[in-house]
Design an enzyme around this catalytic site. Structure first.
Site, PDB file in Angstrom:
ATOM      1  N   HIS A   1      67.180   1.192  54.358  1.00 49.06           N
ATOM      2  CA  HIS A   1      68.029   0.271  53.794  1.00 49.06           C
ATOM      3  C   HIS A   1      67.394  -0.730  52.945  1.00 49.06           C
ATOM      4  O   HIS A   1      67.883  -1.964  52.873  1.00 49.06           O
ATOM      5  CB  HIS A   1      69.032  -0.745  54.713  1.00 49.06           C
ATOM      6  CG  HIS A   1      70.168   0.334  55.493  1.00 49.06           C
ATOM      7  ND1 HIS A   1      71.132  -0.176  56.279  1.00 49.06           N
ATOM      8  CD2 HIS A   1      70.590   1.422  55.237  1.00 49.06           C
ATOM      9  CE1 HIS A   1      71.974   0.792  56.618  1.00 49.06           C
ATOM     10  NE2 HIS A   1      71.693   1.701  56.014  1.00 49.06           N
TER      11      HIS A   1
ATOM     12  N   GLU B   1      80.559   5.543  53.946  1.00 47.53           N
ATOM     13  CA  GLU B   1      80.098   5.657  55.373  1.00 47.53           C
ATOM     14  C   GLU B   1      79.143   4.410  55.694  1.00 47.53           C
ATOM     15  O   GLU B   1      79.479   3.942  56.844  1.00 47.53           O
ATOM     16  CB  GLU B   1      79.132   6.869  55.427  1.00 47.53           C
ATOM     17  CG  GLU B   1      78.552   7.386  56.927  1.00 47.53           C
ATOM     18  CD  GLU B   1      77.103   6.384  57.273  1.00 47.53           C
ATOM     19  OE1 GLU B   1      76.824   6.796  58.529  1.00 47.53           O
ATOM     20  OE2 GLU B   1      76.431   5.769  56.363  1.00 47.53           O
TER      21      GLU B   1
ATOM     22  N   GLU C   1      72.267  13.323  57.973  1.00 45.88           N
ATOM     23  CA  GLU C   1      72.192  11.690  57.742  1.00 45.88           C
ATOM     24  C   GLU C   1      70.585  11.365  57.494  1.00 45.88           C
ATOM     25  O   GLU C   1      69.665  12.315  57.583  1.00 45.88           O
ATOM     26  CB  GLU C   1      72.583  11.084  58.826  1.00 45.88           C
ATOM     27  CG  GLU C   1      72.655   9.711  59.209  1.00 45.88           C
ATOM     28  CD  GLU C   1      73.492   9.069  58.002  1.00 45.88           C
ATOM     29  OE1 GLU C   1      72.820   8.783  57.032  1.00 45.88           O
ATOM     30  OE2 GLU C   1      74.734   9.070  58.209  1.00 45.88           O
TER      31      GLU C   1
ATOM     32  N   ASP D   1      68.729   7.886  52.838  1.00 40.66           N
ATOM     33  CA  ASP D   1      70.294   7.679  53.240  1.00 40.66           C
ATOM     34  C   ASP D   1      71.324   7.281  52.273  1.00 40.66           C
ATOM     35  O   ASP D   1      71.260   6.402  51.830  1.00 40.66           O
ATOM     36  CB  ASP D   1      69.879   6.265  54.158  1.00 40.66           C
ATOM     37  CG  ASP D   1      71.316   5.932  54.986  1.00 40.66           C
ATOM     38  OD1 ASP D   1      72.039   6.792  54.937  1.00 40.66           O
ATOM     39  OD2 ASP D   1      71.384   4.671  55.125  1.00 40.66           O
TER      40      ASP D   1
ATOM     41  N   HIS E   1      77.092  11.610  53.246  1.00 40.79           N
ATOM     42  CA  HIS E   1      77.956  10.636  52.687  1.00 40.79           C
ATOM     43  C   HIS E   1      77.135  10.531  51.352  1.00 40.79           C
ATOM     44  O   HIS E   1      75.909  10.364  51.380  1.00 40.79           O
ATOM     45  CB  HIS E   1      77.934   9.467  53.353  1.00 40.79           C
ATOM     46  CG  HIS E   1      76.812   8.630  53.597  1.00 40.79           C
ATOM     47  ND1 HIS E   1      76.296   7.588  52.995  1.00 40.79           N
ATOM     48  CD2 HIS E   1      75.972   8.770  55.062  1.00 40.79           C
ATOM     49  CE1 HIS E   1      75.139   7.075  53.757  1.00 40.79           C
ATOM     50  NE2 HIS E   1      75.046   7.893  54.675  1.00 40.79           N
TER      51      HIS E   1
END
Length: 1011
Positions: free
Chosen positions: A304, A205, A231, A171, A159
């Site tokens: 994140h 995603e 991923e 990510d 993604h």
């Protein structure tokens, strides 16, 4: 020359320490490091891969945050589309490829993991690379549902969106550029795959696997039978085989350059221990495809956050994913057999007809070798060990008993000159102590004590400093291993010192076999009932323990028969008694065996042998009896037996003892019969028990630690990681348990100092640092009707208050902290954000939303950001007992809107976006009890949502619907202007803290509506 493998303290200490260090140190280095770009990697570089190009692409797509709900997401998508076209043109592959620029797909369904009815309009990018065995032309236009297309294709997916608070280098930027490199490799002349490959770059995603759901409308979906999902759940480091559907697809990964991973991770997802998900969940669970999840997994603290950038990853990490992906795809696409073709075992015709998979067991060894075998084979192996192991050991113990050498579990026997009785019927026989049970219960006692130490340490850390494992996991490991080692050694060494036992090793092996057998029973049940393969550790362990225990039992064959030992012991006792009872009896009574084998004959002094001989000759003045005293009483039992030996027999015995081999003496006070026992076999037992178990247990322990040590800030259990390390420390040291009583004090005392130092450190050290920052979760809410705005930070209250204390706009405010509604075991701390209101339209160029300099936004501004219009309502009370309303929703500078309906009103029974596809049942039916939240995603930035909603109406209740429409804004690239509250928290947070998103929207603006 001393035997280097003798069962003596120096040798045991040396070899056990060397072996453990030689294995554990490389395991830690491998876990922390990333393999370099291998020299043989040039094979891939020469044939199509370009690491430099991939690194430059990664830098381009991670310059800014590119959440799906941001303008930058469109920029990244355009760049990727351009790069695809450039790669295909450079390889002159237009005839062998088809590019799909999806701007039409939409899906209305039950979103994965949230149970929220969702409408999403997709904008994926994907490339079909024709395989040698594929049909020619655009065959997908003629594809029919359920029809087998060729021999099935392979999907490689990543993604390209990031979360709103991260640059997305790991990510999933590295996965994205790897997909570009797969397109480059397989379109290069000479590299055409045997079966076709679909290279998918899916969008959205992060908000809930939306892009994968939209791909379900692709005409290529029936063609795909296997997949490789790329991923990232960390920031760089090694990529690991996260999970796999079956043994066959895993075999495609087995010969990659630097394999890394274990089936333990896959089982964690299968058992629901891992709550997050990847696109793998959609490919396998919804579409029925078979494949693998290849992902980066550590450090999770940077996941994140704005530290997920190219600075915190490396070319080596990227190369590892590229090389592993290339090898895996080559193997998957080259399989032209029937492994991935055929009817499904579940008979579900809505899923890919990709044959019958078999469950597998896999793990790597030192990141260089990959072990793979079938679960059914391991199940048969487990049953064999469970049945054959105990029977074999019982049989061997029976043979030992029949040989008369069963000293174990026998404490004494009565001996006579011609027989030995174990039942004690011969009351005239002398009782011979065997000490057969001595040391049997030491192992469980030591295990309980050492286990209590590490469990107590885990509970202490959980209470005093629960997050220390977040940044100092190796300190925790060192403390647990040192504590367990010292506690176990103290009990075993102390017991062996006070009551030495030659059967110590045998008894510990028996206990290990019993405990391993019980563990293997549970592992076997999981293998059979739940198809859980993680018990492979116990299968190997019990097999090794069985062999080591078998060696320990065989050692008993080297002992003298109990009857022979009893006779010898009785004779020596009689001789000793007679020597003490008869005057000058050493001249006429044979010496004991010990005396006979010594360099000094009985009655002969090494200093003056002639003088001693003269003194020993009796004369007329020699008293007939010695003076009364201890040992001078005549042994009447000896006289009753009438045992006599001639002088010639005595001399013959002495000569034999002197000329023959010396009898081995027992070790430091162990049972007298144990002298002849073979003990050098301990090194074989240790090699059977130790190395492989240390490798397996160490790798799994480090993998699990890296996966869970930083999950506490997400609301996961704070105690579980400590208990896990405590248990794994015990498992790692179990191979040492049969031999630890021979370890010298130096190693345990050193480890005691290590345990003390690491415990003190773990109790007092601050748990977070810039390299392992505490993660807080940000969300700002705005009431668009009133202009009121608040900031909500989710996390652990103790640290949230420290962070908020440095935020300027929160100074002087009373901070309210309540249990979080979305994150278990965390709190939401809230403060007023009137000083830092959001301005989502800043810089958009929309004049109607311009604000005069220095003027804060208010209800007039916010009211224009979101509008809900009731177009019409239709009553169907008479026929269906329901009402339907059509709503038109407009939102500014956002792609996503939610409708949240009041709990006091009726729930929504169904909904449909006008012009969209109908409900997709593959993801589940609409909730039977209705829904109170609907989520709508659009492809562009301007179109209105037109939605038909239906709710149930009772006979006399015609009450309408009430709720709030919520617009979500996620673009933080210009946060200093559009989201100043977010920017403020990021800027003023301590160096040991970082900020992540709490929800898909960093800012949520809500407005009441009524139907």
């Amino acid at each position: 020359m001393s035997n280097p493998f003798a069962f003596r303290s120096a040798q045991v200490t040396f070899w056990t320490t060397v072996v453990y260090l030689a294995l554990l140190v490389p395991l830690v280095v491998i876990n922390e490091g990333v393999p370099p770009v291998q020299p043989d990697g040039s094979l891939f570089l020469d044939r199509g891969l370009n690491l430099t190009e991939a690194w430059l692409d990664l830098g381009h797509i991670t310059e800014r945050f590119h959440h799906q709900n941001s303008r930058e997401n469109d920029v990244v998508r355009d760049y990727l589309r351009l790069r695809i076209e450039q790669i295909i043109a450079a390889n002159d592959a237009e005839a062998r490829t088809t590019v799909f620029n999806d701007l039409t797909s939409n899906v209305t369904y039950l979103a994965w993991g949230s149970a929220v009815p969702t409408h999403y309009q997709g904008n994926n990018l994907y490339v079909y690379i024709r395989g040698k065995d594929d049909d020619q032309g655009e065959w997908w236009h003629n594809a029919r549902a359920g029809k087998l297309i060729g021999k099935g294709g392979v999907l490689v997916n990543a993604h390209f969106d990031s979360v709103s608070t991260a640059y997305g280098a790991t990510d999933d930027g590295m996965g994205t550029v790897t997909v570009l490199q797969m397109i480059r490799y397989f379109t290069k002349p000479g590299n055409q795959p045997q079966r076709g490959i679909v290279a998918l770059l899916n969008n959205a995603e992060e908000p809930g696997l939306l892009g994968a759901a939209a791909f379900g409308k692709s005409p290529l979906l029936p063609f795909i039978h296997t997949f490789l999902n790329l991923e990232g759940a960390g920031a760089g480091s090694r990529c690991v085989l996260f999970r796999s559907t079956d043994r066959e697809v895993t075999s495609a990964f087995s010969n990659v350059q630097s394999p890394f991973g274990s089936v333990v991770g896959s089982d964690g997802f299968k058992m629901g221990l891992v709550r997050s998900g990847t696109d793998y969940s959609v490919w396998h669970d919804i579409y029925g495809q078979r494949g693998l999840d290849l992902a980066f997994y550590r450090p999770r603290a940077l996941y994140h956050t704005n530290q997920d950038d190219t600075k915190h990853t490396s070319r080596e990490s990227l190369w590892q994913m590229m090389a592993a992906s290339t090898t895996t795809l080559i193997n998957l696409s080259a399989d032209t057999g029937s492994d991935y073709i055929g009817d499904r075992p579940d008979g579900d015709r809505s899923k890919a007809p990709n044959g019958s998979p078999s469950d597998g067991v896999w793990f790597d060894l030192f990141g260089s070798t990959f072990v793979l075998f079938g679960l059914r084979g391991m199940f048969a192996w487990s049953l064999t060990v469970l049945i054959v192991g105990p029977l074999t050991l019982f049989g061997m113990m029976y043979l030992v008993h029949k040989q008369g050498k069963g000293y174990a579990f026998h404490t004494k026997l009565r001996a006579t000159s011609d027989s030995s009785s174990e039942d004690g019927d011969d009351e005239d026989g002398e009782v011979i102590r065997l000490g057969g049970w001595k040391g049997f219960f030491r192992f469980p006692f030591a295990l309980i004590v050492a286990g209590a130490l590490v469990t107590g340490a885990a509970l202490l850390l959980r209470k005093m400093n629960p997050f220390i494992i977040y940044s100092s996991e190796y300190a925790v490991w060192a403390m647990m291993i040192s504590l367990f080692y010292f506690g176990f050694w103290l009990i075993m060494r102390g017991s062996s010192y006070t009551r030495p036992s030659a059967l110590h090793r045998l008894y510990v092996h028996i206990w290990l076999f019993i405990l391993g057998w019980v563990a293997l029973v549970f592992a076997t049940v999981l293998e059979d009932r739940m198809r859980i393969a993680s018990g492979y550790i116990f299968v190997f362990w019990e097999s090794q323990v069985f062999l080591a225990t078998l060696v320990a039992v065989c050692e008993l064959f080297s002992l003298p028969r109990k009857i022979d030992f009893a006779r010898g012991a009785a004779e020596e006792a009689e001789v000793r008694d007679h020597l003490e009872a008869v005057p000058h009896s050493d001249a006429v009574i044979a010496p004991s065996l010990e005396e006979a084998t010594s360099p000094q004959r009985a009655g002969q002094s090494s200093n003056s042998p002639q003088e001693d001989d003269e003194d020993d000759v009796p004369d007329e003045e020699t008293p007939l009896f010695r003076k009364a005293g201890r040992g001078n009483k005549l042994d009447t039992s000896f006289l009753r037996r009438g045992y006599r030996r001639s002088v010639s027999a005595i001399m013959d015995s002495n000569n034999e003892a002197e000329d023959g081999p010396k009898r081995k003496q027992p070790f430091e006070g162990e049972q007298a019969w144990s002298g002849p026992m073979v003990t050098s076999t301990w090194i074989l037992q240790f090699l059977l028990l130790g190395p492989f178990m240390v490798i397996l247990g160490g790798q799994v322990g480090l993998l699990l630690t890296s996966a869970v040590n930083q999950t506490g800030v997400d609301g996961s259990s704070l105690l579980a990681p400590y208990l896990m390390i405590a248990a794994l420390s015990a498992i790692l040291l179990m191979p040492l348990s049969p031999f630890i009583h021979r370890v010298t004090k130096h190693v345990p005392l050193f480890l005691l100092a290590v345990a003390f130092a690491t415990l003190i450190y773990s109790l007092v050290a601050f748990p977070f640092s810039p390299r392992a920052p505490y993660k807080t979760f940000f969300r700002q809410t705005v009431d668009l009707d009133t202009g009121d705005t608040q900031v909500h930070l989710a996390g652990v209250e103790q640290y949230l208050r420290k962070i908020i204390a440095d935020v300027p706009s929160a100074l002087g405010q009373e901070i309210a902290c309540d249990a979080s509604s979305s994150r278990r075991d965390l709190v939401d701390c809230t403060y007023d954000a009137a000083q830092v209101p959001p301005i989502p339209t800043y810089g958009s160029g929309k004049k109607s939303f311009d604000l005069p300099p220095g003027v804060s936004p208010g209800p007039a501004y916010y009211g224009k950001l979101l509008t809900v219009t009731v177009v019409n309502t239709t009553a169907k009370i008479a026929t269906q007992g329901s009402k339907t309303a059509r709503l038109k929703i407009d939102a500014v500078d956002t792609r996503v809107v939610e409708l949240r309906f009041s709990k006091e009103g009726p729930p929504i029974r169904s909904f449909r976006v006008v012009g969209a596809d109908s409900w997709d049942d593959r993801f589940g039916a609409f909730p039977d009890d209705g829904a109170r939240v609907l989520r709508l995603w659009r492809r562009d930035w301007e179109s209105s949502f037109v939605v038909d909603i239906t709710w149930k109406v009772d006979g006399g209740n015609t009450r309408g619907l009430e709720g709030r429409a919520v617009a979500l804004w996620s673009d933080a690239n210009d946060a200093v202007n559009t989201m100043p509250a977010f920017r403020e928290v990021v800027r003023y947070a301590p160096a040991w803290a970082t900020v992540s998103k709490a929800a898909p929207g960093l800012v949520e603006g809500s407005k009441a509506f009524k139907v």
